[in-house]
Design a protein around this motif. Structure first.
Motif, PDB file in Angstrom:
ATOM      1  N   ASN A 182      48.726 -13.761  23.284  1.00 19.20           N
ATOM      2  CA  ASN A 182      48.207 -15.122  22.286  1.00 19.20           C
ATOM      3  C   ASN A 182      47.846 -14.571  20.958  1.00 19.20           C
ATOM      4  N   PRO A 183      48.752 -15.224  20.091  1.00 20.96           N
ATOM      5  CA  PRO A 183      48.745 -14.699  18.660  1.00 20.96           C
ATOM      6  C   PRO A 183      47.453 -14.839  17.726  1.00 20.96           C
ATOM      7  N   LEU A 184      46.757 -14.084  17.400  1.00 17.48           N
ATOM      8  CA  LEU A 184      45.304 -14.153  16.745  1.00 17.48           C
ATOM      9  C   LEU A 184      45.728 -14.075  15.175  1.00 17.48           C
ATOM     10  N   GLU A 219      53.231 -21.897  11.082  1.00 23.17           N
ATOM     11  CA  GLU A 219      51.932 -22.735  11.087  1.00 23.17           C
ATOM     12  C   GLU A 219      50.703 -21.568  11.162  1.00 23.17           C
ATOM     13  N   LEU A 220      50.932 -20.783  12.002  1.00 19.85           N
ATOM     14  CA  LEU A 220      49.876 -19.805  12.440  1.00 19.85           C
ATOM     15  C   LEU A 220      49.663 -18.970  10.993  1.00 19.85           C
ATOM     16  N   GLU A 261      56.091 -33.233  13.034  1.00 17.24           N
ATOM     17  CA  GLU A 261      55.886 -33.110  11.597  1.00 17.24           C
ATOM     18  C   GLU A 261      55.341 -31.930  10.921  1.00 17.24           C
ATOM     19  N   ALA A 262      55.967 -31.674   9.590  1.00 17.55           N
ATOM     20  CA  ALA A 262      55.593 -30.600   9.076  1.00 17.55           C
ATOM     21  C   ALA A 262      54.203 -30.930   8.481  1.00 17.55           C
ATOM     22  N   LYS A 263      53.331 -29.985   8.747  1.00 14.34           N
ATOM     23  CA  LYS A 263      52.061 -29.852   8.124  1.00 14.34           C
ATOM     24  C   LYS A 263      51.781 -29.616   6.777  1.00 14.34           C
ATOM     25  N   ASN A 322      60.173 -20.922  17.016  1.00 12.03           N
ATOM     26  CA  ASN A 322      59.123 -19.760  16.533  1.00 12.03           C
ATOM     27  C   ASN A 322      59.186 -19.880  15.123  1.00 12.03           C
ATOM     28  N   GLY A 323      60.177 -20.223  14.160  1.00  9.23           N
ATOM     29  CA  GLY A 323      60.031 -20.172  12.877  1.00  9.23           C
ATOM     30  C   GLY A 323      58.969 -21.213  12.607  1.00  9.23           C
ATOM     31  N   MET A 324      59.130 -22.521  13.185  1.00  9.23           N
ATOM     32  CA  MET A 324      57.869 -23.516  12.874  1.00  9.23           C
ATOM     33  C   MET A 324      56.596 -23.109  13.204  1.00  9.23           C
ATOM     34  N   ARG A 325      56.379 -22.515  14.414  1.00 11.95           N
ATOM     35  CA  ARG A 325      55.114 -22.209  14.907  1.00 11.95           C
ATOM     36  C   ARG A 325      54.471 -21.058  14.228  1.00 11.95           C
ATOM     37  N   LEU A 326      55.346 -19.815  14.025  1.00 15.95           N
ATOM     38  CA  LEU A 326      54.674 -18.706  13.170  1.00 15.95           C
ATOM     39  C   LEU A 326      54.298 -18.998  12.013  1.00 15.95           C
TER      40      LEU A 326
END
Length: 192
Positions: free
Chosen positions: A150-152, A74-75, A3-5, A68-72
């Motif tokens: 680990n992306p910070l 979000e980060l 789900e989109a945040k 990765n488009g989703m996760r990046l």
């Protein structure tokens, strides 16, 4: 399924217009939607024993881009919304000062990477094996991520992240990005 945040709390953030943020949220929602569609299609192909087909292979390759488009994003959104003041205490401060000599040295390199020509991401990674920090340029969502990284801190430098508000003045966008970093969120991402 994913789900989109909701990142609407970022609307009103200094230096980012509502239209830019809402467009960026729409783009992010597209990654979530497409990630889900691909996962559903891949599961159906798996159930129908179509694993190994060229169609399966192409969908599987595409999943890296959408995931990765989703996760990046979000980060990226989650490391925004702060006051931009780098904490002088804590693990992140200690690691940056030890490995780069100072926060200013680290920041100079990170910004220098962000000003490189091209589209992509600038990411401060922590090597999960050694704990060391390294700044990376990531050109495409699905290419170039360091194994064991680990992306910070994640900074989007695709044009959609700044062009509405800053035109081609990427340097001004990067300054605004730094003014809005939520360093507490970045600190939480460190693997101790």
């Amino acid at each position: 399924m994913y789900e989109a945040k909701d990142y609407s709390k970022l609307v009103g953030m200094k230096g980012f217009s509502e239209i830019l943020l809402k467009n960026h949220f729409t783009l992010y929602n597209g990654y979530v939607t497409n990630c889900n569609k691909l996962l559903e299609a891949l599961m159906k192909m798996f159930e129908e024993d179509e694993v190994g087909t060229p169609e399966f292979a192409e969908l599987k390759r595409r999943l890296g881009w959408e995931w990765n488009g989703m996760r990046l994003h979000e980060l990226y959104f989650e490391n925004l919304g702060g006051n931009g003041i780098f904490p002088q205490e804590g693990i992140l401060s200690k690691l940056i000062n030890e490995q780069f000599g100072s926060f200013e040295n680290w920041k100079k390199e990170f910004i220098g990477i962000g000003l490189m020509r091209g589209i992509g991401w600038v990411i401060l990674y922590q090597d999960i094996y050694t704990g060391k920090l390294i700044n990376f340029w990531i050109n495409e969502h699905d290419i170039g991520h360091p194994a064991g990284g680990n992306p910070l801190l994640v900074m989007d430098v695709f044009e959609h992240a700044y062009i509405i508000d800053y035109g081609l003045k990427k340097k001004d966008y990067i300054k605004t990005f730094f003014d809005n970093i939520n360093w507490n969120e970045v600190e939480k991402r460190i693997i101790k």
